[in-house]
Design an enzyme around this catalytic site. Structure first.
Site, short mmCIF file in Angstrom:
data_model
loop_
_atom_site.label_atom_id
_atom_site.label_comp_id
_atom_site.label_asym_id
_atom_site.label_seq_id
_atom_site.Cartn_x
_atom_site.Cartn_y
_atom_site.Cartn_z
N LYS A 276 9.72 -4.38 -0.20
CA LYS A 276 9.23 -3.44 -1.08
C LYS A 276 10.46 -3.18 -1.88
O LYS A 276 11.74 -2.89 -1.30
CB LYS A 276 8.71 -2.08 -0.13
CG LYS A 276 9.06 -0.84 -1.13
CD LYS A 276 8.67 0.25 -0.33
CE LYS A 276 8.68 1.78 -1.05
NZ LYS A 276 8.22 2.93 -0.05
N ASP A 281 12.29 6.24 -5.82
CA ASP A 281 10.91 6.61 -5.39
C ASP A 281 11.24 8.36 -5.85
O ASP A 281 11.75 8.80 -5.07
CB ASP A 281 10.96 6.24 -3.97
CG ASP A 281 9.50 7.05 -3.86
OD1 ASP A 281 8.56 7.33 -4.55
OD2 ASP A 281 9.02 6.79 -2.47
N LYS A 288 8.48 14.14 -5.07
CA LYS A 288 9.03 14.58 -3.71
C LYS A 288 9.77 15.79 -4.26
O LYS A 288 10.33 16.28 -5.12
CB LYS A 288 10.01 13.44 -3.45
CG LYS A 288 9.52 12.24 -2.70
CD LYS A 288 10.40 11.32 -2.59
CE LYS A 288 9.80 10.09 -1.84
NZ LYS A 288 9.38 10.13 -0.62
N ASP A 299 15.06 2.75 -1.67
CA ASP A 299 13.67 2.71 -1.46
C ASP A 299 13.45 0.97 -1.84
O ASP A 299 12.13 0.67 -1.69
CB ASP A 299 12.79 3.32 -2.24
CG ASP A 299 11.58 3.62 -1.51
OD1 ASP A 299 11.30 3.26 -0.22
OD2 ASP A 299 10.47 4.08 -2.10
N ASP A 358 3.14 9.24 -3.96
CA ASP A 358 4.24 9.08 -3.26
C ASP A 358 3.92 7.82 -2.07
O ASP A 358 5.09 7.47 -1.48
CB ASP A 358 4.79 10.34 -2.64
CG ASP A 358 6.27 10.10 -1.95
OD1 ASP A 358 6.81 9.16 -2.45
OD2 ASP A 358 6.50 10.98 -1.44
N GLU A 360 3.34 4.95 -2.54
CA GLU A 360 3.45 3.85 -3.34
C GLU A 360 3.87 2.46 -3.09
O GLU A 360 3.70 1.51 -3.49
CB GLU A 360 4.51 4.01 -4.54
CG GLU A 360 5.79 3.89 -4.54
CD GLU A 360 6.54 4.78 -3.38
OE1 GLU A 360 5.70 5.54 -2.89
OE2 GLU A 360 7.66 4.22 -2.80
N ARG A 362 2.88 0.81 -0.19
CA ARG A 362 1.82 -0.16 0.22
C ARG A 362 1.26 -0.54 -0.93
O ARG A 362 0.67 -1.65 -0.70
CB ARG A 362 0.80 0.88 1.18
CG ARG A 362 0.31 1.99 0.43
CD ARG A 362 -0.03 3.08 1.58
NE ARG A 362 1.01 3.71 2.23
CZ ARG A 362 0.74 4.67 3.08
NH1 ARG A 362 -0.30 4.88 3.63
NH2 ARG A 362 1.92 5.28 3.63
N1 BES Z 1 9.97 5.77 0.37
C1 BES Z 1 9.21 6.66 0.90
C2 BES Z 1 9.52 6.68 2.52
C3 BES Z 1 10.71 7.13 2.83
C4 BES Z 1 11.08 8.41 3.48
C5 BES Z 1 11.97 6.04 2.99
C6 BES Z 1 12.18 8.58 4.07
C7 BES Z 1 13.01 6.41 3.64
C8 BES Z 1 13.42 7.88 4.02
C9 BES Z 1 7.71 6.44 0.62
O1 BES Z 1 7.25 5.69 -0.32
C10 BES Z 1 6.86 7.50 0.77
O2 BES Z 1 7.14 8.29 0.09
N2 BES Z 1 6.00 7.64 1.91
C11 BES Z 1 5.40 8.91 2.13
C12 BES Z 1 3.92 8.56 2.55
C13 BES Z 1 2.98 9.56 2.54
C14 BES Z 1 2.64 10.00 1.21
C15 BES Z 1 1.72 8.99 3.31
C16 BES Z 1 5.68 9.56 3.47
O3 BES Z 1 6.41 9.04 4.43
O4 BES Z 1 5.79 10.90 3.33
ZN ZN Z 2 6.96 7.27 -1.74
ZN ZN Z 3 8.70 4.60 -1.35
#
Ligand code: BES
Ligand code: ZN
Ligand code: ZN
Length: 511
Positions: A276, A281, A288, A299, A358, A360, A362
């Site tokens: 990824k 992000d 966020k 990220d 968010d 994104e 996947r």
């Molecule tokens: N990049 C984030 C995940 C992340 C969170 C990485 C904290 C490092 C530290 C990812 O893109 C994300 O925002 N995931 C969401 C998914 C949810 C919307 C299903 C999450 O984990 O809240």
């Molecule tokens: Zn995200």
């Molecule tokens: Zn992310």
């Protein structure tokens, strides 16, 4: 069988990637030169020894490396109440008869396994930055671990401070008991981890899809890899709907980078790597919260790791063919951003109902996984800073390992053996079912707060080709150290899971 490595002009023990990266990144972390010797080199100015708690109190490991002054040295450490607690570091002036300025003792836990040695040497390296040439006697226990641990721990990133001195002399660590093979291997592995750290540490103002792709391509070419880069026009024309949607909100268009190490073409196994590469992000329209958003410069930790790993495979000339497929995009809100409620079409044709912009990672990974599977690798590893749920489930230092049972368990086992400590996790069937959408083939999130790491893996699994052994490594926490340094792990970018993936490559080569 191994194939010629693309390391010809590299000085043994030196960092090869650093020279390339310096042309592309505003700053990179410090590297040390690794060398070998059987006894104290004439130019050494510091010695590193291991301290343990023996039956009669403090003991030196491998006192023979120090020679006749070993006893006196031990007495000096006792006199200052040096601790043999693991990773505890004590520096004293050298005793008469040992021709260096200082001696540093580091505590090592008793069983002296490779990870204990790496951690001890890493902790010591952070306290020995003033020495120009360090003689590391922990090599008497395990030269590979002593070399890697010291050099990994010596990495420090000082960023873009305008006051920083630019021409600091490079430190050399001379490892007792190492030979040319150990030096070459440790140097290449450490250089790969440092490369991943450098990418992660670089601010998103300087590292965005175009500059990231340029740097990755340059590294790949330097290592003798075949390189392909698709820019935003090519991605639109090619139907990469995940990358186009996620990258759409940014003025800096997405990229897809492919780095191909051909290895031994008659090898039984081949590996696809996907990482990824979200260079920042924000969450997009599903914005966020502000707190700690700056950590989202990391990220692209998965992308950084797979780029570093395929380059490492080439540098060391492994027989396993390895191809990295790396999707890069910046997830921003904007007039051209994708929205909740949109339906997008992933590369390969599956349609997706977007419920949260968010989620994104996947989406860009799915495009890349489908592309990677067109090569028909026997094995595929994707890695990503994918879910906050990884941190909830396993904490900041333990990667989640999910995928096909047998390969998953092997990857977790290898990860633990090299100290990155990946842990196998399941993909429960009811979580996968919750990804069904009323208006598309799938949706990108479920309505539940639970099991988020497994849900993300269930999503990715939908895109893996038949007959491909697949593993997903979630490194949301482990790729970026937001707290204090420890062992050989610095603050910020850690380089996880480079060493896990490289272990898998070597494991596949033996089958
Ligand atoms: N990049 C984030 C995940 C992340 C969170 C990485 C904290 C490092 C530290 C990812 O893109 C994300 O925002 N995931 C969401 C998914 C949810 C919307 C299903 C999450 O984990 O809240
Ligand atoms: Zn995200
Ligand atoms: Zn992310």
């Amino acid at each position: 069988m191994s194939v010629p490595a693309n390391n010809d002009s590299a000085q043994l023990g030196a960092s090869r990637n650093a020279a390339v990266l310096s042309n592309y990144l505003p700053a990179i972390g410090t590297r040390v030169v690794i060398a070998a010797d059987k006894s104290l080199p004439a130019d050494a100015d510091a010695v590193l020894v291991a301290l343990i708690d023996g039956e009669d109190g403090l003991e030196l490991v491998a006192p023979e490396a120090i020679g006749s002054v070993a006893e006196q040295l031990l007495a000096s450490f006792e006199a200052v109440s040096a601790s043999a607690k693991a990773e505890s570091v004590t520096t004293i002036p050298a005793p008469a008869g040992l021709d260096v300025d200082s001696v540093t003792g580091v505590g090592v836990s008793e069983d002296l396994d490779a990870e204990d040695i790496r951690r001890a040497c890493g902790a010591a390296a952070r306290r020995m930055t003033k020495a120009k040439v360090v003689f590391n006697t922990l090599g008497a226990i395990d030269p590979q671990a002593a070399a890697e641990g010291f050099a990994l721990g010596a990495y420090a990133y000082s960023g873009q401070k305008s006051t920083e001195e630019s021409n600091e002399a490079t430190q050399k660590v001379v490892v007792l008991g190492a030979d040319d093979d150990v030096v070459k291997r440790a140097s290449a592995i450490v250089d790969a981890v440092a490369t991943a750290r450098d990418f992660v540490n670089t601010a998103s103002s300087h590292l965005y899809p175009e500059t990231f792709a340029d740097a990755a391509a340059a590294l790949g070419r330097d290592a003798g890899l075949e390189v392909e880069v698709l820019d935003d026009d090519a991605l639109r024309a090619g139907g990469f709907g995940g990358l186009n949607a996620v990258g759409g909100g940014s003025s800096r268009g997405p990229r897809l980078v492919r780095l191909i190490w051909k290895g031994d073409e008659s090898a039984e196994n081949s590996l696809g790597l996907v990482g990824k590469g979200i260079t920042f992000d924000t969450g997009g329209i599903s914005l966020k919260p502000g707190a700690s958003m700056e950590n989202m410069i990391s990220d692209m930790g998965g992308a950084a790791a797979v780029i570093a790993t395929v380059v490492l495979a080439a540098r060391l000339g492994v027989s396993t063919p390895v191809t990295a497929t790396v999707p890069m995009a910046e997830n921003m809100p904007g007039g051209k951003a994708y929205r909740p409620g949109d339906v997008i079409t992933q590369y390969g044709g599956k349609t997706i109902e977007i419920l949260n912009t968010d989620a994104e990672g996947r989406l860009v990974l799915a495009d890349a996984i489908v592309r990677a599977c067109e090569d028909k690798p026997t094995h595929l590893i994707d890695t990503a800073t994918l879910t906050g749920a990884q941190l909830v489930a396993l904490g900041e230092r333990t990667p989640g390992v999910l995928g096909n049972d047998e390969f998953r368990d092997r990857v977790a086992e290898l990860s633990q053996s090299i100290g990155e400590n990946g842990w196998a996790m399941p993909i429960p069937v009811e979580l996968a079912e919750a990804l069904k959408s009323p208006v598309a083939d799938l949706r990108n999130v479920t309505n539940s707060r639970f099991g988020g790491m497994s849900v993300a893996a269930a999503y990715l699994r939908e895109f893996v080709g038949e007959d491909v052994e697949w593993v997903h490594i979630d490194v949301a926490g482990p790729a970026f150290n937001t707290t204090g340094e420890y062992g050989y792990t610095p603050k910020r970018g850690t380089g996880v899971p480079v060493r896990t993936m490289f272990s898998v490559i070597e494991d596949l080569a033996t089958k």
